[in-house]
Design a protein around this motif. Structure first.
Motif, short mmCIF file in Angstrom:
data_model
loop_
_atom_site.label_atom_id
_atom_site.label_comp_id
_atom_site.label_asym_id
_atom_site.label_seq_id
_atom_site.Cartn_x
_atom_site.Cartn_y
_atom_site.Cartn_z
N GLY A 1 -7.20 41.95 15.42
CA GLY A 1 -6.72 41.67 16.96
C GLY A 1 -7.65 40.29 17.19
N VAL A 2 -7.39 39.54 18.18
CA VAL A 2 -7.96 38.26 18.50
C VAL A 2 -8.47 38.36 20.05
N TRP A 3 -9.68 38.11 20.43
CA TRP A 3 -10.19 38.20 21.76
C TRP A 3 -10.58 36.73 22.11
N ILE A 4 -10.30 36.14 23.17
CA ILE A 4 -10.56 34.85 23.23
C ILE A 4 -11.41 34.63 24.71
N VAL A 5 -12.48 33.87 24.38
CA VAL A 5 -13.35 33.62 25.59
C VAL A 5 -12.82 32.25 26.29
N CYS A 6 -12.52 32.25 27.26
CA CYS A 6 -12.17 31.13 28.33
C CYS A 6 -12.03 31.32 29.59
N GLU A 7 -11.95 30.09 30.41
CA GLU A 7 -11.82 30.14 31.71
C GLU A 7 -10.40 30.96 32.20
N SER B 1 -21.52 33.80 25.91
CA SER B 1 -20.04 33.66 25.72
C SER B 1 -19.77 34.83 24.79
N ILE B 2 -20.41 34.76 23.69
CA ILE B 2 -20.40 35.74 22.50
C ILE B 2 -20.54 37.04 23.23
#
Length: 232
Positions: free
Chosen positions: A50-56, A91-92
């Motif tokens: 799975g992928v988890w994205i950090v963004c606004e 963020s991490i």
């Protein structure tokens, strides 16, 4: 999901050095956002669950639309976290705190501004994790390296063969890396300059594997043009 590997894709940067009205990871190259190149590699990789994205929040629907347009496996796009207020490492940690509920075995951290992520690089990271707490791709230092106490005069020459340039993705045992980040105060975590620093501070065993010159980070206009030339 206790034996899974989740990739955290960092896309919260402002890209101020590129002097663009759009953060660099969302600039379009060859009809698609820069972020989508590494996102595609991660979502299609069999070893990434799975992928988890950090963004606004403002960019999340556009990311979903882009992934859907490219016919990527949307079920592996697990969620989003907000960027840190002070630093990349914040963020991490935001992402780690959000995915801890999924109890992954491993976490892989990558920059959305490194679009040339290869399947082999992910394979190499996951292979190294079988016998280490973490892994970081590195490149040897080619130039002569000097140390300066005041930034104006040379203090001494450093041993080039002992100095390396770190790249992403970096991969870690999730629980150990989570704990290493939780041990840091807000002040301490704002001073972290590389993802592996909290792991090293916590005494984790971090292996170095060969990096890839092609896996460069888009930071300047010259980097962006270099990527455009490669794609077109």
């Amino acid at each position: 999901m206790n034996q899974t590997t989740i990739a955290v894709l960092l896309a919260g940067g402002k890209g101020t050095r590129l002097a663009s009205s759009v953060p660099k990871q969302f600039i379009e190259v060859n009809g698609r956002m820069i972020l989508s190149y590494s996102l595609e590699t991660l979502l299609k990789h069999a070893g990434i669950d799975g992928v988890w994205i950090v963004c606004e929040e403002a960019w999340r629907n556009q990311i979903r639309d882009e992934a859907d347009k490219l016919k990527l496996p949307m079920e592996k796009l697990l969620g989003f976290s907000l960027p840190g207020e002070r630093s990349r490492q914040e963020s991490i940690r935001n992402a780690l705190r959000d995915i801890v509920k999924l109890s992954p075995a491993h976490v892989l951290v990558h920059d959305a501004a490194r679009p040339n992520l290869s399947v082999k690089m992910i394979d190499d990271c996951l292979e190294a994790l079988k016998s280490h707490d973490g892994v970081m791709p590195v490149l040897p230092m080619k130039d002569t390296v000097y140390y300066s106490e005041d930034g104006q005069q040379v203090s001494k020459l450093l041993e080039r063969d002992r100095i390396f340039c770190g790249q992403a993705p970096e991969a870690y045992d999730f629980k150990k890396y989570f704990d290493s980040n939780e041990a840091l105060s807000l002040v301490d975590i704002s001073k972290v300059r590389g993802s592996t620093e909290p792991a090293v501070m916590a005494g984790m065993d971090i292996a170095m594997i060969p990096g890839d010159e092609h896996n460069f980070k888009i930071t300047t206009i010259a980097d962006l043009e270099r990527f455009r030339e490669q794609i077109q």
